[in-house]
Design a protein around this motif. Structure first.
Motif, PDB file in Angstrom:
ATOM      1  N   THR A 139     -63.211  31.827  -2.800  1.00  0.00           N
ATOM      2  CA  THR A 139     -63.522  32.852  -3.786  1.00  0.00           C
ATOM      3  C   THR A 139     -62.366  33.933  -3.706  1.00  0.00           C
ATOM      4  OG1 THR A 139     -65.860  32.482  -3.200  1.00  0.00           O
ATOM      5  CG2 THR A 139     -65.317  34.592  -4.183  1.00  0.00           C
ATOM      6  N   ALA A 140     -62.075  34.383  -2.343  1.00  0.00           N
ATOM      7  CA  ALA A 140     -61.006  35.236  -2.416  1.00  0.00           C
ATOM      8  C   ALA A 140     -59.796  34.941  -3.223  1.00  0.00           C
ATOM      9  CB  ALA A 140     -60.732  35.787  -0.790  1.00  0.00           C
ATOM     10  N   PHE A 141     -59.485  33.589  -2.798  1.00  0.00           N
ATOM     11  CA  PHE A 141     -57.989  33.153  -3.342  1.00  0.00           C
ATOM     12  C   PHE A 141     -58.154  33.114  -4.839  1.00  0.00           C
ATOM     13  CE2 PHE A 141     -55.431  29.292  -4.473  1.00  0.00           C
ATOM     14  CZ  PHE A 141     -54.251  29.808  -4.253  1.00  0.00           C
ATOM     15  N   SER A 142     -59.422  32.690  -5.479  1.00  0.00           N
ATOM     16  CA  SER A 142     -59.426  32.305  -6.831  1.00  0.00           C
ATOM     17  C   SER A 142     -59.853  33.517  -7.492  1.00  0.00           C
ATOM     18  CB  SER A 142     -61.135  31.732  -7.109  1.00  0.00           C
ATOM     19  OG  SER A 142     -61.101  31.660  -8.441  1.00  0.00           O
ATOM     20  N   LEU A 143     -60.288  34.592  -6.993  1.00  0.00           N
ATOM     21  CA  LEU A 143     -60.333  36.029  -7.713  1.00  0.00           C
ATOM     22  C   LEU A 143     -58.987  36.624  -7.769  1.00  0.00           C
ATOM     23  CD1 LEU A 143     -63.735  37.190  -6.593  1.00  0.00           C
ATOM     24  CD2 LEU A 143     -63.377  36.363  -9.035  1.00  0.00           C
ATOM     25  N   SER A 144     -58.247  36.762  -6.569  1.00  0.00           N
ATOM     26  CA  SER A 144     -57.029  37.326  -6.607  1.00  0.00           C
ATOM     27  C   SER A 144     -55.975  36.893  -7.277  1.00  0.00           C
ATOM     28  CB  SER A 144     -56.426  37.701  -5.254  1.00  0.00           C
ATOM     29  OG  SER A 144     -56.435  36.224  -4.457  1.00  0.00           O
ATOM     30  N   LEU A 145     -55.879  35.297  -7.258  1.00  0.00           N
ATOM     31  CA  LEU A 145     -54.891  34.894  -8.108  1.00  0.00           C
ATOM     32  C   LEU A 145     -54.984  34.724  -9.288  1.00  0.00           C
ATOM     33  CD1 LEU A 145     -52.234  33.180  -8.056  1.00  0.00           C
ATOM     34  CD2 LEU A 145     -53.160  31.228  -7.370  1.00  0.00           C
ATOM     35  N   GLY A 146     -56.184  34.449  -9.869  1.00  0.00           N
ATOM     36  CA  GLY A 146     -56.755  34.211 -11.369  1.00  0.00           C
ATOM     37  C   GLY A 146     -56.489  35.597 -11.758  1.00  0.00           C
ATOM     38  N   GLY A 147     -56.850  36.850 -11.120  1.00  0.00           N
ATOM     39  CA  GLY A 147     -56.714  38.189 -11.631  1.00  0.00           C
ATOM     40  C   GLY A 147     -55.334  38.411 -11.616  1.00  0.00           C
ATOM     41  N   LEU A 148     -54.314  38.032 -10.670  1.00  0.00           N
ATOM     42  CA  LEU A 148     -52.757  38.276 -11.006  1.00  0.00           C
ATOM     43  C   LEU A 148     -52.068  37.423 -11.959  1.00  0.00           C
ATOM     44  CD1 LEU A 148     -50.378  39.490  -9.672  1.00  0.00           C
ATOM     45  CD2 LEU A 148     -50.169  37.246  -8.198  1.00  0.00           C
ATOM     46  N   MET A 149     -52.981  36.239 -12.452  1.00  0.00           N
ATOM     47  CA  MET A 149     -52.368  35.568 -13.489  1.00  0.00           C
ATOM     48  C   MET A 149     -52.862  36.490 -14.936  1.00  0.00           C
ATOM     49  SD  MET A 149     -53.323  31.836 -12.120  1.00  0.00           S
ATOM     50  CE  MET A 149     -52.989  30.880 -13.632  1.00  0.00           C
ATOM     51  N   LEU A 150     -54.019  36.953 -14.873  1.00  0.00           N
ATOM     52  CA  LEU A 150     -54.244  37.681 -16.029  1.00  0.00           C
ATOM     53  C   LEU A 150     -53.249  39.026 -16.263  1.00  0.00           C
ATOM     54  CD1 LEU A 150     -58.104  37.710 -15.590  1.00  0.00           C
ATOM     55  CD2 LEU A 150     -56.779  36.381 -17.292  1.00  0.00           C
ATOM     56  N   LEU A 151     -53.048  39.612 -15.082  1.00  0.00           N
ATOM     57  CA  LEU A 151     -52.321  40.920 -15.327  1.00  0.00           C
ATOM     58  C   LEU A 151     -50.718  40.203 -15.881  1.00  0.00           C
ATOM     59  CD1 LEU A 151     -53.017  42.751 -11.991  1.00  0.00           C
ATOM     60  CD2 LEU A 151     -53.616  43.358 -14.415  1.00  0.00           C
ATOM     61  N   LEU A 152     -50.601  39.148 -15.282  1.00  0.00           N
ATOM     62  CA  LEU A 152     -49.015  38.822 -15.824  1.00  0.00           C
ATOM     63  C   LEU A 152     -49.110  38.576 -17.334  1.00  0.00           C
ATOM     64  CD1 LEU A 152     -47.866  36.544 -12.858  1.00  0.00           C
ATOM     65  CD2 LEU A 152     -47.214  38.741 -13.365  1.00  0.00           C
ATOM     66  N   ILE A 153     -50.201  37.624 -17.752  1.00  0.00           N
ATOM     67  CA  ILE A 153     -49.911  37.314 -19.398  1.00  0.00           C
ATOM     68  C   ILE A 153     -50.283  38.538 -20.033  1.00  0.00           C
ATOM     69  CG2 ILE A 153     -50.711  35.104 -18.826  1.00  0.00           C
ATOM     70  CD1 ILE A 153     -53.304  35.821 -19.992  1.00  0.00           C
ATOM     71  N   SER A 154     -50.733  39.786 -19.664  1.00  0.00           N
ATOM     72  CA  SER A 154     -51.044  40.937 -20.292  1.00  0.00           C
ATOM     73  C   SER A 154     -50.076  42.205 -20.003  1.00  0.00           C
ATOM     74  CB  SER A 154     -52.571  41.437 -20.171  1.00  0.00           C
ATOM     75  OG  SER A 154     -52.797  41.627 -18.832  1.00  0.00           O
ATOM     76  N   ALA A 155     -48.920  41.634 -19.486  1.00  0.00           N
ATOM     77  CA  ALA A 155     -47.932  42.811 -18.999  1.00  0.00           C
ATOM     78  C   ALA A 155     -47.511  43.703 -20.339  1.00  0.00           C
ATOM     79  CB  ALA A 155     -46.684  42.111 -18.586  1.00  0.00           C
ATOM     80  N   SER A 156     -47.469  43.234 -21.347  1.00  0.00           N
ATOM     81  CA  SER A 156     -47.222  43.960 -22.445  1.00  0.00           C
ATOM     82  C   SER A 156     -47.981  45.318 -22.950  1.00  0.00           C
ATOM     83  CB  SER A 156     -46.758  43.305 -23.787  1.00  0.00           C
ATOM     84  OG  SER A 156     -48.332  42.472 -24.250  1.00  0.00           O
ATOM     85  N   ALA A 157     -49.270  45.297 -22.183  1.00  0.00           N
ATOM     86  CA  ALA A 157     -50.373  46.234 -22.523  1.00  0.00           C
ATOM     87  C   ALA A 157     -50.506  47.215 -21.210  1.00  0.00           C
ATOM     88  CB  ALA A 157     -51.564  45.460 -22.749  1.00  0.00           C
ATOM     89  N   TRP A 158     -49.709  46.690 -20.320  1.00  0.00           N
ATOM     90  CA  TRP A 158     -49.742  47.858 -19.329  1.00  0.00           C
ATOM     91  C   TRP A 158     -49.518  49.137 -19.366  1.00  0.00           C
ATOM     92  CZ3 TRP A 158     -46.683  44.659 -14.555  1.00  0.00           C
ATOM     93  CH2 TRP A 158     -47.214  43.574 -14.295  1.00  0.00           C
TER      94      TRP A 158
END
Length: 313
Positions: free
Chosen positions: A196-215
């Motif tokens: 769970t810890a790995f899935s949430l943190s890595l999946g969340g990081l991937m969401l942040l990366l693909i939305s970098a233009s909106a940071w």
């Protein structure tokens, strides 16, 4: 050999308590997120993904202190294919599709299609080679769907982009079901908490990366309220996913898929309580009675052996 499941009448009180906690927490996410968009000035789809990504990264970090044993070693021992299926399905693709569905359609439609019970019951025999669901499971799944439809129905509601929204929400629930099914292969090796810890943190990081233009636009109006809401949603995700993934590890998918209908039901109830303008409707009362009655019936049904172990009372 896998242990045989006891009849569902022997499910301990802790099972029902954990399911109710998960449903209540996830149900509260509907009104919190809906109310937060206006308060936090979150408008575009990209900003929604930044909001989601930061929430899940923080949630994964919250779970880490509760993991037992060497986390990295456990993850290395886990089968890589199923582990990545959990990461991509549970956090990344599920919320890409879910937030897209919310951006083009209604939360009502998302509540109806968000349980993913159909996908669970369909995928488990294919991936895990388990016994297929009994006829009673399919019947009660259909009855629960009718109950949720009654609970969310509002005369005159605007179902804009219903077709595309339906596809997005079905893809989201399907992604989550794939992750839940593969979790049965990963959790016995890596443990449900580490996964769970790995899935949430890595999946969340991937969401942040693909939305970098909106940071930049997201950070521009970041304030104390944004922080507090993110902390609450992160704690919600950390608690609910940890409890639910543990239940997935220990119990039959057929059992849990039916109980997932409590999630949209609680979402509708809590939205009625906490979203301005939402009223208690007759359909909500009727739908709630249908779902609860179906869950009582399914709890009396004896089932085939489950995958993995079972919690003993």
């Amino acid at each position: 050999m896998p242990a045989k499941a006891p009849p569902l009448t022997q499910l301990p009180v802790s099972f029902y308590l954990q399911v109710l906690i998960c449903a209540t927490l996830w149900g509260s996410a509907f009104p919190v997120i809906k109310n937060s968009y206006a308060a936090l000035q979150i408008t575009g789809y990209g900003e929604q993904l930044v909001f989601a990504g930061s929430r899940f990264v923080l949630a994964g970090l919250m779970v880490l202190p509760f993991c037992r044993g060497p986390i990295i070693e456990k993850l290395k021992q886990a089968p890589r294919g199923p582990l990545m299926a959990v990461v991509l399905g549970q956090t990344f693709f599920q919320y890409i599709f879910f937030y897209y569905g919310l951006s083009i359609s209604t939360g009502t439609l998302g509540a109806l299609l968000g349980s993913g019970s159909f996908w669970w019951m369909l995928l488990a025999p294919m991936i895990l080679k388990t016994a297929p669901p009994q006829r009673i499971h399919w019947i009660l799944l259909g009855v629960c769907s009718i109950g949720i439809a009654c609970a969310i129905y509002q005369p005159g509601a605007d179902l804009k982009n219903a077709g595309l929204g339906t596809l997005a929400f079905l893809a989201a629930s399907g992604s989550g079901a794939v992750a839940a099914t593969f979790l049965k292969k990963v959790a016995p090796v890596a443990g449900s908490r580490c996964t769970t810890a790995f899935s949430l943190s890595l999946g969340g990081l991937m969401l942040l990366l693909i939305s970098a233009s909106a940071w930049s636009s997201y950070i521009a109006h970041f304030n104390l309220t944004t922080l507090l809401v993110t902390l609450y949603l992160a704690a919600l995700s950390a608690t609910a996913f940890t409890l639910w993934n543990r239940l997935i590890e220990l119990y039959s998918v057929n059992v849990l898929s039916t109980f997932r209908f409590l999630i949209p039901l609680m979402g509708v109830i809590e939205s009625t309580l906490f979203i301005p303008g939402e009223n208690l409707r007759p359909g909500l009362i009727i739908g709630a009675l249908i779902v609860v009655t179906s869950l009582i019936i399914i709890s009396q049904v004896k089932e085939a052996p489950v995958e993995g172990r079972c919690i003993r009372p």
